[in-house]
Motif scaffolding. Sequence first.
Motif, short mmCIF file in Angstrom:
data_model
loop_
_atom_site.label_atom_id
_atom_site.label_comp_id
_atom_site.label_asym_id
_atom_site.label_seq_id
_atom_site.Cartn_x
_atom_site.Cartn_y
_atom_site.Cartn_z
N ILE A 198 0.84 -1.20 0.00
CA ILE A 198 0.00 0.00 0.00
C ILE A 198 0.88 1.25 0.00
O ILE A 198 0.60 2.23 -0.71
CB ILE A 198 -0.95 0.00 1.22
N GLY A 199 1.94 1.20 0.79
CA GLY A 199 2.89 2.32 0.81
C GLY A 199 3.51 2.54 -0.56
O GLY A 199 3.66 3.69 -1.02
N GLN A 200 3.88 1.44 -1.24
CA GLN A 200 4.44 1.55 -2.59
C GLN A 200 3.42 2.12 -3.57
O GLN A 200 3.76 2.89 -4.46
CB GLN A 200 4.91 0.18 -3.07
N ALA A 201 2.15 1.75 -3.39
CA ALA A 201 1.09 2.25 -4.27
C ALA A 201 0.95 3.76 -4.15
O ALA A 201 0.80 4.47 -5.16
CB ALA A 201 -0.23 1.56 -3.94
N PHE A 202 1.00 4.28 -2.92
CA PHE A 202 0.91 5.72 -2.71
C PHE A 202 2.10 6.45 -3.33
O PHE A 202 1.99 7.61 -3.76
CB PHE A 202 0.83 6.04 -1.22
N LEU A 203 3.26 5.77 -3.37
CA LEU A 203 4.45 6.38 -3.95
C LEU A 203 4.53 6.17 -5.46
O LEU A 203 5.47 6.62 -6.12
CB LEU A 203 5.71 5.79 -3.29
N GLY A 204 3.54 5.44 -6.00
CA GLY A 204 3.51 5.20 -7.44
C GLY A 204 4.52 4.16 -7.90
O GLY A 204 4.88 4.12 -9.08
N LYS A 205 4.97 3.29 -6.99
CA LYS A 205 5.98 2.29 -7.32
C LYS A 205 5.42 0.88 -7.44
O LYS A 205 6.17 -0.07 -7.63
CB LYS A 205 7.10 2.30 -6.26
#
Length: 290
Positions: A198-205
């Motif tokens: 989820i954290g990666q999704a928010f960072l666009g990764k």
Amino acid sequence: MIYLLLSILSSTIIFVVFRLYKKYGVNTLQAIIINYFIACTVGFFGYIESTEDLIRIPSESWFMGIIILGALFITVFNLAAITTQRSGLSVVSVATKMSVAIPVFCGIFIYNESLGFLKITGVILALVAVYLSSIKTKKGISIKRENLIFPLLVFIGSGVIDTTINYLENFYVSENDVGLFSSSIFGIAGIIGTLILIGQAFLGKLKITWRNIAGGIALGIPNYFSIYFLVMALRSPGYENSVIFTLNHVGIVLASTILGIVLFKEVLLKKNWIGIALAVLSIILVASSQ
């Protein structure tokens, strides 16, 4: 001993799957997290009889233990990834496999297991065998001082995982709950891993592909059984836990090395062959100590 052999077989299949990740370009982090959910699902469908089993998980005496284990699974994996990037795969392999020293010594000094000449010699030879079998370059391993903390943490973390599983299995997990216990560990690890995604999704990764999902499925099934059969092996009468852990780790080293030659055409160095010979000798000595 059948459970021990099945645990070694399951862990060796994991080695093959990881090798295939590189060949097919699988994102390891995503596959690892998906694998946790697959492993959890395998246990829930295979060993849980009703939804009441799921409801009682938070009230079990081992619940806090599986939260710790789930967090350790994710943490050690990320530390292993950092170590690989900074110091190489051989360093990670040595740190992970030599961590067997921690549950072995805990078994001897905390649980008052036997300590004889054959066992001491066998454990020492096992550690040497692990090192020699894991080194794939003539120069051995080289670690910069500023990077030393990462393989050290991998060593400690891997050893703590085995020791914690052993402790919970000894004092808190009933025989009927082995499947539920094993599944719950992976479930917690999967939930924590999802937070990372989820954290990666928010960072666009974040970019999940079918290839990564397939990699997670291929890993999840043997991963579940590697833990389940290890716990069952630890419950086997006639063999102390320190013996089981030593035989398990050395057996995985031996089997994965042989598969590396057969399936991936690996060329072994002289030190690797010496490691294999010492692995066989250590298995004989440790098994004979019982």
